[in-house]
Design a protein around this motif. Sequence first.
Motif, PDB file in Angstrom:
ATOM      1  N   VAL A  26       1.501  -0.738  -0.345  1.00  0.00           N
ATOM      2  CA  VAL A  26      -0.080  -0.367   0.269  1.00  0.00           C
ATOM      3  C   VAL A  26       0.541   1.088  -0.294  1.00  0.00           C
ATOM      4  O   VAL A  26       0.769   2.175  -0.632  1.00  0.00           O
ATOM      5  N   LEU A  27       1.876   1.052   0.520  1.00  0.00           N
ATOM      6  CA  LEU A  27       3.095   2.151   0.973  1.00  0.00           C
ATOM      7  C   LEU A  27       3.933   2.865  -0.253  1.00  0.00           C
ATOM      8  O   LEU A  27       3.789   3.951  -0.280  1.00  0.00           O
TER       9      LEU A  27
ATOM     10  N   LEU B 203       3.344   6.216  -2.713  1.00  0.00           N
ATOM     11  CA  LEU B 203       4.942   7.118  -3.288  1.00  0.00           C
ATOM     12  C   LEU B 203       4.301   6.716  -5.175  1.00  0.00           C
ATOM     13  O   LEU B 203       5.438   7.970  -5.023  1.00  0.00           O
ATOM     14  N   GLN B 204       4.030   6.298  -4.755  1.00  0.00           N
ATOM     15  CA  GLN B 204       4.048   6.082  -6.817  1.00  0.00           C
ATOM     16  C   GLN B 204       2.595   6.990  -7.007  1.00  0.00           C
ATOM     17  O   GLN B 204       3.012   8.493  -8.140  1.00  0.00           O
TER      18      GLN B 204
ATOM     19  N   ILE C 236      -3.449   9.127  -1.581  1.00  0.00           N
ATOM     20  CA  ILE C 236      -3.741   9.175  -0.120  1.00  0.00           C
ATOM     21  C   ILE C 236      -5.089   9.662   0.353  1.00  0.00           C
ATOM     22  O   ILE C 236      -5.314   9.687   1.425  1.00  0.00           O
ATOM     23  N   ASN C 237      -5.194  10.693  -0.593  1.00  0.00           N
ATOM     24  CA  ASN C 237      -6.255  10.621   0.078  1.00  0.00           C
ATOM     25  C   ASN C 237      -7.823  10.469  -0.877  1.00  0.00           C
ATOM     26  O   ASN C 237      -8.904  11.563  -0.806  1.00  0.00           O
TER      27      ASN C 237
ATOM     28  N   ASN D 112      -9.349  17.199   6.184  1.00  0.00           N
ATOM     29  CA  ASN D 112      -9.661  15.966   5.296  1.00  0.00           C
ATOM     30  C   ASN D 112      -8.544  15.932   4.451  1.00  0.00           C
ATOM     31  O   ASN D 112      -8.932  15.233   3.218  1.00  0.00           O
ATOM     32  N   THR D 113      -7.331  16.215   4.115  1.00  0.00           N
ATOM     33  CA  THR D 113      -6.140  16.528   3.767  1.00  0.00           C
ATOM     34  C   THR D 113      -5.557  16.027   4.221  1.00  0.00           C
ATOM     35  O   THR D 113      -4.618  16.499   5.354  1.00  0.00           O
ATOM     36  N   LEU D 114      -4.276  14.408   3.576  1.00  0.00           N
ATOM     37  CA  LEU D 114      -2.930  14.827   4.332  1.00  0.00           C
ATOM     38  C   LEU D 114      -2.459  14.280   3.252  1.00  0.00           C
ATOM     39  O   LEU D 114      -2.348  14.280   1.726  1.00  0.00           O
ATOM     40  N   LYS D 115      -0.918  14.455   3.778  1.00  0.00           N
ATOM     41  CA  LYS D 115       0.501  14.376   2.392  1.00  0.00           C
ATOM     42  C   LYS D 115       1.742  13.602   3.529  1.00  0.00           C
ATOM     43  O   LYS D 115       1.118  13.748   4.446  1.00  0.00           O
TER      44      LYS D 115
END
Length: 332
Positions: free
Chosen positions: A139-140, A144-145, A150-151, A187-190
């Motif tokens: 999944v990671l 990364l690709q 992720i969001n 609502n936003t991840l990075k």
Amino acid sequence: MNTQEQIIIYKALDNLQKTTLIKGNWKQKGIPNLDGILSLIFPNEVSTYNVEIKGEMKNQALPKIYQLNEQFKPFMLVASRISPAIKKQLQVHNVAYLEANGNFYLRESNKMFWIDTHEPMKIEIDNRNRAFTKTGLKVLFEFLQNPILINQPYRQIAEQTGTSIGNITNIIQGLKQDNFILSINKNTLKLTNIELLIKKWADEFTKNLKPTLRIGTFRFLKEDNLLAWKDFDTTKAVWGGEPAGNLLTDYLHPAEFTLYTEESRNEVIKNYKLIPDEKGNVKVYQKFWKEDNSAHKTAPPLVVYADLMAINDRRCIETAQKIYDEYLQTQL
């Protein structure tokens, strides 16, 4: 919205679909006072509800639920468990509810559902860090690709990565614990600390995932095959390790050959003219990503970087650094 609440909503939707064939789409946004918005897809319409999520529903929480039901119509309570007595109270006040086990109550002018046949479920949280397990690494890799993945909704991430929603929840939580995910807003991840994350992924890939992908170790049938490796038809396979380093940087002359393939062991032997040999210099692994091979002769640069870093050779490590600088640095 915490990890337990995420597990509750997705388990509830999975069980509702199994019981009624009603699909649900969940969005963790909407009215600030609540946990999110749930859209239920009925045969002739799509209905949207403002949702409050609870663990085990308690009597003392009822007044607030009644208030939310009046203030934010249409409203639905989603809970891990609701006692029979509390269900009766909710029905008297016409509060729609959905339990994690799929039990469901909804009364509107044009529809009525009352399902109460399933035994209560206990929602247990797995506190182990799952980000760098075999599944977590896959999944990671996709994150990364494609960092915007992720969001996306957890259900979409699960479908794209071929795992369960529960695993996605645990993996993201594990990345947060290790400070590899930054919450920009609700609502936003990075992804963050990317340089360290790439190096950790490469190390854990070598230890935890790559050994499980092994098809076998071989040698070429003839020396001419060894010299002509660039001419092989790799429609269903791609080079990793040293040959991929050669193709990506033109810096390394391969002594050992790594191949990632969708083919079976017998197909590998036939198609590449190989002989099984545990002391051979051709190592073949199952391809674990979904990207189409047809336009590429090498594995993704992240995989090649991991392969080369695992080889205790100065030239390989230098090649890995070149790949990092040219192909992976842009992700920082």
